[in-house]
Design an enzyme around this catalytic site. Structure first.
Site, PDB file in Angstrom:
ATOM      1  CG  ASN A   1     -17.158  26.945 -23.302  1.00 17.09           C
ATOM      2  OD1 ASN A   1     -18.180  27.417 -23.803  1.00 17.09           O
ATOM      3  ND2 ASN A   1     -16.274  26.244 -23.985  1.00 17.09           N
TER       4      ASN A   1
ATOM      5  CE1 TYR B   1      -6.706  -3.387   8.343  1.00 19.34           C
ATOM      6  CE2 TYR B   1      -5.839  -5.556   7.807  1.00 19.34           C
ATOM      7  CZ  TYR B   1      -5.964  -4.210   7.526  1.00 19.34           C
ATOM      8  OH  TYR B   1      -5.348  -3.693   6.418  1.00 19.34           O
TER       9      TYR B   1
ATOM     10  CB  SER C   1     -14.845  26.663 -28.371  1.00 16.18           C
ATOM     11  OG  SER C   1     -14.888  25.938 -29.580  1.00 16.18           O
TER      12      SER C   1
ATOM     13  CE  LYS D   1      -4.493   2.992   4.864  1.00 18.00           C
ATOM     14  NZ  LYS D   1      -5.454   1.883   4.672  1.00 18.00           N
TER      15      LYS D   1
ATOM     16  CE  LYS E   1     -19.707  27.793 -26.293  1.00 16.38           C
ATOM     17  NZ  LYS E   1     -19.658  26.343 -26.595  1.00 16.38           N
TER      18      LYS E   1
ATOM     19  CB  SER F   1      -0.931   0.013   1.219  1.00 19.23           C
ATOM     20  OG  SER F   1      -0.192  -0.180   2.401  1.00 19.23           O
TER      21      SER F   1
ATOM     22  CD  GLN G   1      -3.048  -2.516   1.848  1.00 19.15           C
ATOM     23  OE1 GLN G   1      -2.464  -2.896   2.850  1.00 19.15           O
ATOM     24  NE2 GLN G   1      -2.728  -2.935   0.643  1.00 19.15           N
TER      25      GLN G   1
ATOM     26  CG  ASN H   1      -4.498  -5.280  12.192  1.00 15.86           C
ATOM     27  OD1 ASN H   1      -3.822  -5.138  11.172  1.00 15.86           O
ATOM     28  ND2 ASN H   1      -4.973  -6.449  12.572  1.00 15.86           N
TER      29      ASN H   1
ATOM     30  CB  THR I   1     -40.933  27.292  -7.389  1.00 14.84           C
ATOM     31  OG1 THR I   1     -42.042  27.877  -8.055  1.00 14.84           O
ATOM     32  CG2 THR I   1     -40.685  28.022  -6.077  1.00 14.84           C
ATOM     33  CG  HIS I   2     -42.213  24.023 -10.309  1.00 10.41           C
ATOM     34  ND1 HIS I   2     -42.472  22.681 -10.087  1.00 10.41           N
ATOM     35  CD2 HIS I   2     -42.842  24.697  -9.308  1.00 10.41           C
ATOM     36  CE1 HIS I   2     -43.239  22.551  -9.015  1.00 10.41           C
ATOM     37  NE2 HIS I   2     -43.474  23.762  -8.512  1.00 10.41           N
TER      38      HIS I   2
ATOM     39  CD  GLU J   1     -19.152  23.600 -18.785  1.00 15.54           C
ATOM     40  OE1 GLU J   1     -19.407  22.666 -19.567  1.00 15.54           O
ATOM     41  OE2 GLU J   1     -18.502  24.605 -19.115  1.00 15.54           O
TER      42      GLU J   1
HETATM   43  N1  ARG Z   1      -1.521  -1.383   4.984  1.00 14.01           N
HETATM   44  C1  ARG Z   1      -2.531  -1.793   5.934  1.00 14.01           C
HETATM   45  C2  ARG Z   1      -3.773  -0.920   5.789  1.00 14.01           C
HETATM   46  O1  ARG Z   1      -3.674   0.100   5.184  1.00 14.01           O
HETATM   47  C3  ARG Z   1      -2.005  -1.674   7.323  1.00 14.01           C
HETATM   48  C4  ARG Z   1      -2.526  -2.716   8.246  1.00 14.01           C
HETATM   49  C5  ARG Z   1      -2.051  -4.042   7.778  1.00 14.01           C
HETATM   50  N2  ARG Z   1      -2.302  -5.078   8.693  1.00 14.01           N
HETATM   51  C6  ARG Z   1      -2.120  -6.317   8.310  1.00 14.01           C
HETATM   52  N3  ARG Z   1      -2.286  -7.200   9.234  1.00 14.01           N
HETATM   53  N4  ARG Z   1      -1.815  -6.651   7.121  1.00 14.01           N
HETATM   54  O2  ARG Z   1      -4.829  -1.227   6.247  1.00 14.01           O
END
Ligand code: ARG
Length: 427
Positions: A284, A316, A276, A324, A282, A22, A321, A109, A154-155, A289
């Protein structure tokens, strides 16, 4: 480098290692990983879980790394599995053997749960202040045109005349509620998960309250299993972002409409529009948008995180993972949007003369005319019908209320007097 490996006979397959890593995205948590670890290691030293001289060395190393991160000098090692591994490798490099004690009484974790909460708290504060900036710019825009009357819809049909500041005030109310929602989300984010370890806590005599206080959390979490499996605060935050994006898309849509030739209520500065490649005439309203279009990214993040978490058994799971990706997408999208919106309104000219013209023949005083009859003794139902007939007459004769004589009004009801022109002055 890996944080595990003792029980494995062969190295990870290259593709498997790449797929499970990750570091390509969680390196964004580097700063918070250090901040969290500093509090953790101070606690380990205070509780004599590790010798205090080792704790001092580790904290010094972490502070050193933190400074590098903050000055942009920290080089992420993409060969590491994740940011936790990367920081630990650096700590060991700087603090030697002592560094190997940093991960005592902790798991990745609870570490990642802590890092994300630290990150999210900071981002909530940042987004809060960016929302405030947009509100200030909207307030400034409406103050420039204090007292001005525009058509209310309205509308999408002219409904009743309203003050420009009330119209803009409707936008700022939306954004104020967004701030309120984020404040609530902050409260639930601000609970400290470290100490849950993998899921079952630890037999070391840790002091979770100390860590919570060090990091300015309101309290430690209550349940260790929930601590490592909970991503509700991230879901809640992204939901809040989705509502913000929806609000911004509504404001943007209105500005796109207002900038059309048909409406011509506003003129957006050249500096904030584009042209454009084929049609030389144009100009824009791209930014609006794109803000409208970016809603898709944020809604996508919400669907993404909800799907990641759906049906996950305790506690967990690696699925998490992926959280994120969705969190960062929502944060980036909302922040960039608020930044540009914060300056955009100061670069939009209101075309007051055009707006005034559209008010003249829109019969949007009709409710006032009906209310006038009610005040003279007619029931509202009849007043509504009489005024409706009056509007129809005007449409057919190509007139508006202001160029009717009292006699014309009286054809529709004897209750009309000269003072009817008073209610028409609302405009
Ligand atoms: N890279 C993991 C995450 O973002 C960290 C936790 C990983 N824990 C594990 N037991 N593999 O969630």
């Amino acid at each position: 480098m890996k944080l595990w490996g003792g029980r494995f006979k062969i190295d990870a397959d290259k593709l498997a290692a790449k797929f499970t890593a990750s570091i390509s995205f969680d390196n964004r948590l580097a700063k918070y990983d250090c901040i969290g670890s500093i509090a953790h290691v101070k606690m380990l030293g205070k509780q004599e879980i590790i010798p205090s001289k080792d704790a001092v060395k580790i904290v010094a190393a972490l502070k050193n790394i933190l400074k590098k991160i903050e000055t942009g000098k920290f080089k992420v090692d993409f060969a590491c599995e994740d940011i936790h591994t990367n920081i630990e490798k650096e700590v060991i490099k700087l603090a030697g053997e002592a560094g190997k004690k940093m991960h005592t009484a902790r798991s990745r974790n609870d570490q990642v749960a802590l890092d994300e909460k630290l990150y999210l708290r900071a981002e909530i504060i940042d987004i809060h202040s960016k929302l405030q900036k947009v509100i200030i710019s909207l307030d400034k825009w409406s103050a420039l045109h204090a007292g001005m009357i525009i058509p209310g819809f309205t509308h999408m049909q002219h409904a009743q005349p309203v003050k420009f500041e009330e119209y803009i005030g409707a936008y700022t109310e939306m954004l104020n509620r967004d701030i309120w929602r984020l404040t609530n989300a902050y409260e639930r984010t601000n609970i400290m998960p470290l100490g849950a370890c993998a899921l079952a806590g630890t037999s070391f005599p840790i002091d979770r309250k100390f860590v919570a206080e060090e990091l300015d959390f309101s309290m430690p979490t209550k349940n260790t299993i929930d601590s490592v499996s909970d991503r509700d605060h991230i879901i809640e935050f992204i939901s809040d972002c989705a509502i913000i994006a929806m609000h911004l898309s509504r404001i943007s849509e209105e500005m796109v409409i207002w900038s059309t030739k048909e409406f011509a209520y506003v003129e957006i500065s050249d500096a904030f529009t584009t042209g454009s490649s084929i049609m030389p005439q144009k100009k824009n309203p791209d930014i609006f948008e794109l803000i409208r279009g970016r809603t898709g990214r944020v809604y996508g993040s919400l669907m993404g995180i909800l799907t990641v978490m759906k049906g996950l058994p305790l506690a967990y799971n690696s699925d998490m993972q992926e959280d994120k990706i969705h969190l960062f997408t929502a944060v980036d999208s909302i922040k960039e949007t608020l930044d540009i919106l914060g300056i955009l309104f100061n670069n939009i000219k209101l075309k007051s003369e055009n707006i005034k013209k559209t008010l003249l023949k829109d019969y949007s005083d009709a409710v006032e005319v009906a209310n006038y009859l009610v005040k003279k003794g007619m029931n509202f139902k009849d007043a509504h019908t009489v005024t409706g007939k009056l509007v129809l007459y005007c449409i057919e004769e190509n007139k508006d209320f202001n160029n009717l004589g009292v006699g014309d009004f009286k054809v529709f009801s004897k209750l009309f007097e000269k003072d009817v022109y008073e209610v028409l002055k609302v405009k």
